[in-house]
Design a protein around this motif. Structure first.
Motif: not given
Lengths: 241, 241
Positions: A176, A180, A183, A224, A227-229, A231-232, B163, B228, B236, B239, B241
């Motif tokens: 992961k 990421l 990514d 993924m 989902a990371w975007s 989460a951020l 982002r 943060w 993380f 998420i 995999l």
């Protein structure tokens, strides 16, 4: 440019590379930057490459010749070298020699070339080791304190690694983390591009235990990434100034 | 090195700079890299600087002289120039001239110098504008599509901006975004360091509406940084995999 990253954790090693090369922004191509030398159960060596394609291709070709050729010996074959340290030295010496050759050809143009590599491997009975080989052939090694190595466009993807990776990180989390990290790099820098090559080497397996090419539009990678975007953005929204 | 970032959103402009300078890794010092020229309600111009300190200090000194001197005129004073575009041109020309001067002195050493600046401002009746001035004196401008500009070590802190920042971002969120962008940079690169200088310029105020120096150990900044980190780690962990 390129982005390649390798993680060395207690459970094994995870490697990821992109495939974009460019000679100027208007000349973009796809080349594999991950090369596996493997005698399953006995020895595995994975090399990731960054820099001038003419240097990295010739270096890999010479390493392959030295493994396959009629005069195979432990002095030049990375599959026979007695230790991983010696493997790193052979690769470093080959890289430095090729780079010097190509540099000499280009000196008339007032240009220079450069290339670097990540080498990750294990031989039966030995430790897992991961090296970053510099263009001059010298190298450094991943350690407990810094369990990852990067080459190419490393800056965009470093913050996530700095925050989440430790030697205790599981192989699933390590995958992961590198995905990421890639990514973030893909989003911020056009010179790094899909598809990606992922390899996982479990501790003491002495072979690549998982190898996967991730194409542009891969639904798992996209999910993924999304989902990371999210989460951020959610994390960002929750933080108070 | 340095990291400076400016955001131009509908509600105003937010600027953040670090203060670390170094002549080699063993010679580190703290210098302000944010300079404010202000006639409150009439005109505000904020300059962020990156690059060779001898160039940026001399450039700022010349700009100040041209504002204060006995022969003040709209050709050379950024406080009298008729437009912000003309302000950017004056700063660009001054920067390029100083850089060329210093470069000439260093040519005997086989060295060169470079510096760049972010210029953000508004004059009464005009639009908010933000420019990135290159070492040669030419410049680009922030737009709706790319509402932020960065100089110095910009790569670590770019993914978060890519982002979350749009022209609709609020001033509070814009402050969060630049502080988190800086936080990522501070964690990953030693050559960028606390304290930080933050400035907020609300639309049409034509003055700096908030100015704050954030010292190392500032509890608010630390709380935000920790929150943060936690949000990233939680995100993380969630998420799959």
């Amino acid at each position: 440019m390129t982005y390649c990253v390798g993680l060395l954790v207690n459970a094994g090693m995870v490697l990821l590379s992109d495939t974009r090369t460019n000679a100027g922004l208007d000349n973009i191509a796809t080349y594999r930057k991950m090369f596996v030398f493997e005698d399953p159960g006995e020895r595995v060596i994975t090399i990731l490459t960054a820099g001038s394609l003419s240097v990295t291709q010739t270096t890999i070709a010479r390493l392959k010749d030295a493994v396959r050729g009629p005069d195979v010996d432990a002095e030049t074959s990375i599959m026979l070298a007695p230790t991983l340290l010696r493997v790193a030295e052979i690769i470093g010496n080959t890289l430095a020699a090729v780079r010097a050759d190509v540099d000499e050809k280009l000196v008339a143009m007032g240009q220079g070339v450069s290339a670097s590599m990540i080498v990750a491997g294990q031989r039966r009975g030995g430790e897992m080791r991961m090296f970053l080989i510099y263009p001059e052939g010298n190298f450094i090694e991943a350690t407990e304190d810094t369990p990852f190595l990067q080459i190419g466009e490393h800056k965009y993807g470093k913050p996530i690694l700095d925050r989440v990776v430790t030697p205790a990180t599981s192989l699933a989390d390590a995958q992961k983390a590198v995905l990421l990290s890639m990514d973030s790099t893909l989003r911020s820098n056009l010179s790094v591009g899909m598809p990606l090559d992922l390899a996982v080497i479990e501790r003491d397996a002495c072979r690549v235990t998982l190898r996967r090419r991730i194409e542009a539009g891969d639904p798992g990678f996209r999910a993924m990434s999304d989902a990371w975007s999210k989460a951020l953005r959610d994390g960002f929204a929750q933080i108070t100034l």
